[in-house]
Design a protein around this motif. Structure first.
Motif, PDB file in Angstrom:
ATOM      1  N   GLY A 168      -1.629  -1.576  -3.870  1.00 33.92           N
ATOM      2  CA  GLY A 168      -0.902  -2.066  -5.175  1.00 33.92           C
ATOM      3  C   GLY A 168      -1.349  -3.261  -5.721  1.00 33.92           C
ATOM      4  O   GLY A 168      -2.290  -3.869  -5.357  1.00 33.92           O
ATOM      5  N   ARG A 169      -0.507  -3.846  -6.644  1.00 35.72           N
ATOM      6  CA  ARG A 169      -1.207  -5.100  -7.365  1.00 35.72           C
ATOM      7  C   ARG A 169       0.109  -6.006  -6.884  1.00 35.72           C
ATOM      8  O   ARG A 169      -1.294  -7.181  -7.587  1.00 35.72           O
ATOM      9  N   LYS A 170       0.478  -5.769  -6.337  1.00 37.10           N
ATOM     10  CA  LYS A 170       1.294  -7.095  -5.659  1.00 37.10           C
ATOM     11  C   LYS A 170       1.185  -6.784  -4.269  1.00 37.10           C
ATOM     12  O   LYS A 170       1.504  -5.719  -3.286  1.00 37.10           O
ATOM     13  N   SER A 171       1.986  -7.902  -3.195  1.00 31.81           N
ATOM     14  CA  SER A 171       2.430  -7.970  -2.284  1.00 31.81           C
ATOM     15  C   SER A 171       3.516  -7.384  -1.557  1.00 31.81           C
ATOM     16  O   SER A 171       3.665  -6.568  -0.848  1.00 31.81           O
ATOM     17  N   ASP A 172       4.704  -7.170  -3.157  1.00 29.71           N
ATOM     18  CA  ASP A 172       6.102  -7.103  -2.580  1.00 29.71           C
ATOM     19  C   ASP A 172       6.454  -5.633  -3.197  1.00 29.71           C
ATOM     20  O   ASP A 172       7.305  -5.214  -3.143  1.00 29.71           O
ATOM     21  N   TYR A 173       5.554  -4.651  -3.747  1.00 31.28           N
ATOM     22  CA  TYR A 173       5.850  -3.377  -4.052  1.00 31.28           C
ATOM     23  C   TYR A 173       5.049  -2.432  -3.727  1.00 31.28           C
ATOM     24  O   TYR A 173       4.196  -2.652  -3.129  1.00 31.28           O
ATOM     25  N   ALA A 174       5.989  -1.435  -2.892  1.00 28.91           N
ATOM     26  CA  ALA A 174       4.820  -0.118  -2.680  1.00 28.91           C
ATOM     27  C   ALA A 174       5.714   1.399  -2.694  1.00 28.91           C
ATOM     28  O   ALA A 174       6.203   1.775  -1.877  1.00 28.91           O
ATOM     29  N   SER A 203       5.396  -2.644   2.205  1.00 29.51           N
ATOM     30  CA  SER A 203       4.591  -3.953   2.172  1.00 29.51           C
ATOM     31  C   SER A 203       3.995  -4.625   2.783  1.00 29.51           C
ATOM     32  O   SER A 203       2.832  -3.742   3.683  1.00 29.51           O
ATOM     33  N   SER A 204       3.223  -5.631   2.012  1.00 31.95           N
ATOM     34  CA  SER A 204       2.107  -6.442   2.672  1.00 31.95           C
ATOM     35  C   SER A 204       2.003  -7.142   4.421  1.00 31.95           C
ATOM     36  O   SER A 204       1.152  -6.599   4.959  1.00 31.95           O
ATOM     37  N   ASP A 205       3.333  -6.663   4.614  1.00 29.43           N
ATOM     38  CA  ASP A 205       3.537  -7.256   6.022  1.00 29.43           C
ATOM     39  C   ASP A 205       4.195  -6.206   6.432  1.00 29.43           C
ATOM     40  O   ASP A 205       4.571  -6.996   8.218  1.00 29.43           O
ATOM     41  N   GLY A 206       4.367  -5.393   6.052  1.00 26.72           N
ATOM     42  CA  GLY A 206       5.296  -3.817   7.366  1.00 26.72           C
ATOM     43  C   GLY A 206       5.972  -4.307   7.365  1.00 26.72           C
ATOM     44  O   GLY A 206       6.420  -3.555   8.075  1.00 26.72           O
ATOM     45  N   LEU A 207       6.797  -4.879   7.121  1.00 28.30           N
ATOM     46  CA  LEU A 207       8.552  -5.307   6.945  1.00 28.30           C
ATOM     47  C   LEU A 207       8.857  -4.238   7.188  1.00 28.30           C
ATOM     48  O   LEU A 207      10.254  -3.521   7.198  1.00 28.30           O
ATOM     49  N   MET A 249       0.718  -0.931  -0.503  1.00 27.30           N
ATOM     50  CA  MET A 249      -0.269   0.177  -0.122  1.00 27.30           C
ATOM     51  C   MET A 249       0.770   0.897  -0.070  1.00 27.30           C
ATOM     52  O   MET A 249       2.365   1.204   0.814  1.00 27.30           O
ATOM     53  N   SER A 250       0.222   2.411  -0.894  1.00 30.52           N
ATOM     54  CA  SER A 250       0.562   3.728  -0.237  1.00 30.52           C
ATOM     55  C   SER A 250      -0.320   4.626  -0.173  1.00 30.52           C
ATOM     56  O   SER A 250      -1.333   4.844  -0.172  1.00 30.52           O
ATOM     57  N   TRP A 251       0.846   5.641  -0.107  1.00 31.78           N
ATOM     58  CA  TRP A 251       0.256   6.927  -0.062  1.00 31.78           C
ATOM     59  C   TRP A 251       0.573   8.467  -0.803  1.00 31.78           C
ATOM     60  O   TRP A 251       2.050   8.084  -0.798  1.00 31.78           O
ATOM     61  N   PHE A 298      11.179  13.792   1.078  1.00 28.92           N
ATOM     62  CA  PHE A 298      10.587  15.207   1.174  1.00 28.92           C
ATOM     63  C   PHE A 298       9.156  14.391   2.596  1.00 28.92           C
ATOM     64  O   PHE A 298       9.813  15.165   3.628  1.00 28.92           O
ATOM     65  N   ALA A 299       8.649  13.039   2.725  1.00 32.48           N
ATOM     66  CA  ALA A 299       8.795  12.810   3.715  1.00 32.48           C
ATOM     67  C   ALA A 299       9.964  11.794   4.979  1.00 32.48           C
ATOM     68  O   ALA A 299       9.031  11.857   5.783  1.00 32.48           O
ATOM     69  N   ALA A 300      10.461  11.668   4.560  1.00 35.06           N
ATOM     70  CA  ALA A 300      11.772  10.099   5.088  1.00 35.06           C
ATOM     71  C   ALA A 300      12.405  11.718   6.363  1.00 35.06           C
ATOM     72  O   ALA A 300      12.851  12.433   6.215  1.00 35.06           O
ATOM     73  N   GLY A 301      12.978  11.109   7.435  1.00 33.49           N
ATOM     74  CA  GLY A 301      12.753  12.055   8.280  1.00 33.49           C
ATOM     75  C   GLY A 301      11.280  12.469   9.565  1.00 33.49           C
ATOM     76  O   GLY A 301      11.526  12.582  10.293  1.00 33.49           O
ATOM     77  N   ARG A 302      10.560  12.534   8.271  1.00 37.36           N
ATOM     78  CA  ARG A 302       9.231  13.485   8.816  1.00 37.36           C
ATOM     79  C   ARG A 302       7.791  12.216   8.877  1.00 37.36           C
ATOM     80  O   ARG A 302       7.458  12.662  10.144  1.00 37.36           O
ATOM     81  N   PHE A 303       7.639  11.697   8.283  1.00 42.18           N
ATOM     82  CA  PHE A 303       6.669  10.598   8.174  1.00 42.18           C
ATOM     83  C   PHE A 303       6.728   9.211   8.587  1.00 42.18           C
ATOM     84  O   PHE A 303       8.421   8.459   8.649  1.00 42.18           O
ATOM     85  N   ASN A 304       5.970   8.752   8.844  1.00 45.11           N
ATOM     86  CA  ASN A 304       6.520   7.074   8.968  1.00 45.11           C
ATOM     87  C   ASN A 304       4.129   6.659   8.914  1.00 45.11           C
ATOM     88  O   ASN A 304       3.743   7.178   8.938  1.00 45.11           O
ATOM     89  N   VAL A 305       5.027   5.374   7.771  1.00 39.76           N
ATOM     90  CA  VAL A 305       3.850   4.579   7.327  1.00 39.76           C
ATOM     91  C   VAL A 305       3.911   2.967   7.825  1.00 39.76           C
ATOM     92  O   VAL A 305       4.992   2.784   8.389  1.00 39.76           O
ATOM     93  N   SER A 306       2.874   2.611   8.479  1.00 38.01           N
ATOM     94  CA  SER A 306       2.453   1.247   9.200  1.00 38.01           C
ATOM     95  C   SER A 306       0.851   0.718   9.184  1.00 38.01           C
ATOM     96  O   SER A 306       0.059   1.748   8.370  1.00 38.01           O
ATOM     97  N   ARG A 307       0.599   0.249   9.407  1.00 38.76           N
ATOM     98  CA  ARG A 307      -0.328  -0.779   9.048  1.00 38.76           C
ATOM     99  C   ARG A 307      -0.760  -1.710   9.984  1.00 38.76           C
ATOM    100  O   ARG A 307       0.084  -2.182  10.479  1.00 38.76           O
ATOM    101  N   ASP A 308      -1.678  -1.707   9.900  1.00 36.39           N
ATOM    102  CA  ASP A 308      -2.390  -3.120  10.808  1.00 36.39           C
ATOM    103  C   ASP A 308      -3.414  -3.573   9.914  1.00 36.39           C
ATOM    104  O   ASP A 308      -4.296  -3.537  10.321  1.00 36.39           O
ATOM    105  N   ASN A 309      -2.779  -5.009  10.052  1.00 37.44           N
ATOM    106  CA  ASN A 309      -3.633  -6.028   8.817  1.00 37.44           C
ATOM    107  C   ASN A 309      -4.828  -6.822  10.168  1.00 37.44           C
ATOM    108  O   ASN A 309      -5.586  -7.664   9.409  1.00 37.44           O
ATOM    109  N   THR A 310      -4.594  -6.260  11.255  1.00 36.00           N
ATOM    110  CA  THR A 310      -5.933  -7.238  11.841  1.00 36.00           C
ATOM    111  C   THR A 310      -7.027  -6.223  11.660  1.00 36.00           C
ATOM    112  O   THR A 310      -8.509  -7.180  11.843  1.00 36.00           O
TER     113      THR A 310
END
Length: 127
Positions: A101-107, A54-58, A34-36, A65-77
């Motif tokens: 995304g169309r795939k599990s490993d592309y974000a 990525s799909s598993d969040g790892l 997933m992406s923003w 411009f986002a690095a160091g300021r933003f944090n992406v996360s997900r709750d698959n439950t």
């Protein structure tokens, strides 16, 4: 059908924080990257990629411009994608939306690798 519903936007002061959420339904959320992305007002660029996970969040990825300021996360439950935005700047003002995304490993940043996106939530950074 696939639904992506963003929330959490609003008005923030420079240096402030916001946390965006994206509630997903209609597909196996835990199977897809997933992406923003964002669209700034008055700019023709509709796909200004912000961050992906990525799909598993790892694996997490950020634009310069986002690095160091933003944090992406997900709750698959709960089927929710998050974007924690800190140290906001006026240039972060934009409509923020999540994309499936169309795939599990592309974000990453390529728009063609995403096939659904939500309507977005407006973020305005101003004093």
């Amino acid at each position: 059908q696939v639904q992506l519903v963003e929330s959490g936007g609003g008005l923030a002061q420079p240096g402030g924080s916001l946390r965006l959420s994206c509630a997903a339904s209609g597909f196996a959320f835990s199977n897809y990257g997933m992406s923003w992305a964002r669209q700034a007002p008055g700019k023709g660029l509709e796909w200004d990629w912000v961050s992906g996970i990525s799909s598993d969040g790892l694996d997490k990825y950020y634009s310069s411009f986002a690095a160091g300021r933003f944090n992406v996360s997900r709750d698959n439950t709960k089927n929710i994608l998050y974007l924690q935005m800190n140290n906001l700047k006026p240039e972060d003002t934009a409509l923020y939306y999540c994309a499936k995304g169309r795939k599990s490993d592309y974000a990453g940043p390529w728009r063609a690798e995403y096939n659904y996106w939500g309507q977005g939530t407006q973020v305005t950074v101003s004093s």
